[in-house]
Design an enzyme around this catalytic site. Structure first.
Site, PDB file in Angstrom:
ATOM      1  N   GLY A   1      12.514  -2.419  14.017  1.00 26.49           N
ATOM      2  CA  GLY A   1      12.162  -1.063  13.732  1.00 26.49           C
ATOM      3  C   GLY A   1      13.511  -0.419  13.242  1.00 26.49           C
ATOM      4  O   GLY A   1      13.776   0.867  13.267  1.00 26.49           O
TER       5      GLY A   1
ATOM      6  N   HIS B   1       8.570  -3.088   1.211  1.00 32.60           N
ATOM      7  CA  HIS B   1       8.530  -4.710   1.115  1.00 32.60           C
ATOM      8  C   HIS B   1       9.977  -4.897   0.416  1.00 32.60           C
ATOM      9  O   HIS B   1      10.465  -4.279  -0.423  1.00 32.60           O
ATOM     10  CB  HIS B   1       7.417  -4.859   0.088  1.00 32.60           C
ATOM     11  CG  HIS B   1       7.347  -6.572  -0.223  1.00 32.60           C
ATOM     12  ND1 HIS B   1       6.868  -7.344   0.771  1.00 32.60           N
ATOM     13  CD2 HIS B   1       7.931  -7.460  -1.242  1.00 32.60           C
ATOM     14  CE1 HIS B   1       6.978  -8.652   0.208  1.00 32.60           C
ATOM     15  NE2 HIS B   1       7.536  -8.508  -0.909  1.00 32.60           N
TER      16      HIS B   1
ATOM     17  N   ASN C   1      13.721   0.248   9.747  1.00 33.43           N
ATOM     18  CA  ASN C   1      13.244   1.443   8.816  1.00 33.43           C
ATOM     19  C   ASN C   1      12.614   2.522   9.526  1.00 33.43           C
ATOM     20  O   ASN C   1      12.638   3.682   9.292  1.00 33.43           O
ATOM     21  CB  ASN C   1      12.191   0.630   8.030  1.00 33.43           C
ATOM     22  CG  ASN C   1      12.759  -0.184   6.928  1.00 33.43           C
ATOM     23  OD1 ASN C   1      13.277   0.528   5.711  1.00 33.43           O
ATOM     24  ND2 ASN C   1      12.866  -1.428   6.887  1.00 33.43           N
TER      25      ASN C   1
ATOM     26  N   MET D   1       3.683  -6.656  11.194  1.00 32.98           N
ATOM     27  CA  MET D   1       3.351  -8.161  10.554  1.00 32.98           C
ATOM     28  C   MET D   1       1.898  -8.419  10.781  1.00 32.98           C
ATOM     29  O   MET D   1       1.548  -9.740  11.108  1.00 32.98           O
ATOM     30  CB  MET D   1       4.171  -9.111  11.375  1.00 32.98           C
ATOM     31  CG  MET D   1       5.661  -8.699  11.115  1.00 32.98           C
ATOM     32  SD  MET D   1       6.099  -8.857   9.220  1.00 32.98           S
ATOM     33  CE  MET D   1       6.039 -10.583   8.849  1.00 32.98           C
TER      34      MET D   1
ATOM     35  N   ASP E   1       0.583  -6.484  -0.861  1.00 32.02           N
ATOM     36  CA  ASP E   1       2.020  -6.133  -1.706  1.00 32.02           C
ATOM     37  C   ASP E   1       1.701  -5.786  -3.164  1.00 32.02           C
ATOM     38  O   ASP E   1       2.256  -6.120  -3.939  1.00 32.02           O
ATOM     39  CB  ASP E   1       2.901  -7.460  -1.609  1.00 32.02           C
ATOM     40  CG  ASP E   1       3.474  -7.535   0.111  1.00 32.02           C
ATOM     41  OD1 ASP E   1       3.385  -6.464   0.697  1.00 32.02           O
ATOM     42  OD2 ASP E   1       3.588  -8.780  -0.018  1.00 32.02           O
TER      43      ASP E   1
ATOM     44  N   LEU F   1      -4.008  -6.210   7.032  1.00 26.37           N
ATOM     45  CA  LEU F   1      -5.054  -5.051   7.305  1.00 26.37           C
ATOM     46  C   LEU F   1      -6.356  -5.579   6.475  1.00 26.37           C
ATOM     47  O   LEU F   1      -6.180  -5.883   5.339  1.00 26.37           O
ATOM     48  CB  LEU F   1      -4.534  -3.840   7.117  1.00 26.37           C
ATOM     49  CG  LEU F   1      -3.323  -3.522   7.945  1.00 26.37           C
ATOM     50  CD1 LEU F   1      -2.680  -2.120   7.403  1.00 26.37           C
ATOM     51  CD2 LEU F   1      -3.654  -3.323   9.456  1.00 26.37           C
TER      52      LEU F   1
HETATM   53  C1  GRF Z   1      12.167  -5.192   6.339  1.00 24.98           C
HETATM   54  O1  GRF Z   1      12.887  -5.882   5.763  1.00 24.98           O
HETATM   55  C2  GRF Z   1      10.760  -4.652   5.620  1.00 24.98           C
HETATM   56  O2  GRF Z   1      11.173  -4.451   4.277  1.00 24.98           O
HETATM   57  C3  GRF Z   1       9.828  -5.841   5.962  1.00 24.98           C
HETATM   58  O3  GRF Z   1       9.928  -6.014   7.244  1.00 24.98           O
HETATM   59  C4  GRF Z   1      11.291  -5.631   7.741  1.00 24.98           C
HETATM   60  C5  GRF Z   1      11.407  -4.852   8.768  1.00 24.98           C
HETATM   61  O4  GRF Z   1      12.582  -4.576   9.397  1.00 24.98           O
HETATM   62  N1  GRF Z   1       8.585  -5.204   5.656  1.00 24.98           N
HETATM   63  P1  GRF Z   1      12.568  -3.280  10.504  1.00 24.98           P
HETATM   64  O5  GRF Z   1      11.695  -3.429  11.524  1.00 24.98           O
HETATM   65  O6  GRF Z   1      12.319  -2.146   9.658  1.00 24.98           O
HETATM   66  O7  GRF Z   1      14.048  -3.463  10.862  1.00 24.98           O
END
Ligand code: GRF
Length: 211
Positions: free
Chosen positions: A17, A115, A19, A96, A151, A99
């Protein structure tokens, strides 16, 4: 200043988490057009859940394993949770699960994903390893609207980083993550303000950006 109605955002995670944390941080700004109303994980052990709780954000777990392969039932439960929290926009952030078109269509134009590659290059998993193997000079991250094809949705924001000599998957991932944390809040701002919208004309989908 006139009062601003902030969009209610759900962040969907499966893991650490980071992001999510960047979006939570950005949404603390008084002029940010979105508030993080819910963090939802499909995994009870996702580290991001604890971080969300520390920030006093509502969390929910919908464990896909409890649905033993019934993807539609899992998504109906997910959708019900989003509706119950009066969610306007969804940010996938390391979520992950693929959908189905049902959920994606329901939230069309209201769901973003990040992504870790310069789409349309390197869709799917292991993007950093594949970028190194391909010998490209630049790599990066992309925020896009989610469409049924994985994607493949129209791009809202993108940022590139150089690939440096001696880079490993880890060092490259770290550099890309820095830009992820910058562009996701920017992209969400554009969408929450209605300045970037998903447009369809016939078969073609695109993003319309108003300056
Ligand atoms: C990130 O690299 C994002 O681009 C990809 O999964 C990763 C998630 O990382 N979809 P986090 O859980 O946000 O640290």
């Amino acid at each position: 200043m006139t009062s601003m109605l902030r969009k209610r955002v759900a962040i969907l995670i499966s893991g650490r988490g980071s992001n999510m944390a960047a979006l939570i941080e950005a949404a603390k700004a008084r002029d940010y057009p979105a508030e993080i109303a819910l963090v939802l994980s499909n995994r009870p052990d996702a580290a991001g859940l604890a971080r969300a709780r520390e920030s006093a954000i509502a969390t929910a777990v919908i464990d896909h394993e409890a649905f033993s392969g019934d993807r539609e039932a899992f998504e109906r439960a997910l959708d019900a949770e989003l509706v119950a929290h009066r969610i306007d926009l969804i940010c996938l952030a390391g979520f992950m699960r693929l959908l189905t078109p049902w959920l994606v269509t329901r939230w069309s134009g209201r769901m973003l994903n990040i992504h870790p590659a310069l789409l349309p290059q390197f869709k799917g998993l292991d993007t950093h390893r594949r970028a190194l193997a391909a010998g490209v000079k630049r790599h990066g991250a992309t925020v896009h609207f989610v469409v049924p094809e994985m994607d493949a949705g129209p791009i809202v924001a993108q940022a590139a980083v150089p690939i440096l000599e001696g880079d490993t998957e880890e060092s490259l991932a770290e550099r890309v993550l820095q830009v992820e944390h910058r562009i996701y809040p920017q992209a969400l701002r554009l969408v929450a303000e209605g300045r970037a919208t998903l447009q369809s004309s016939g078969e073609q989908l695109g993003v319309q950006q108003l300056c």
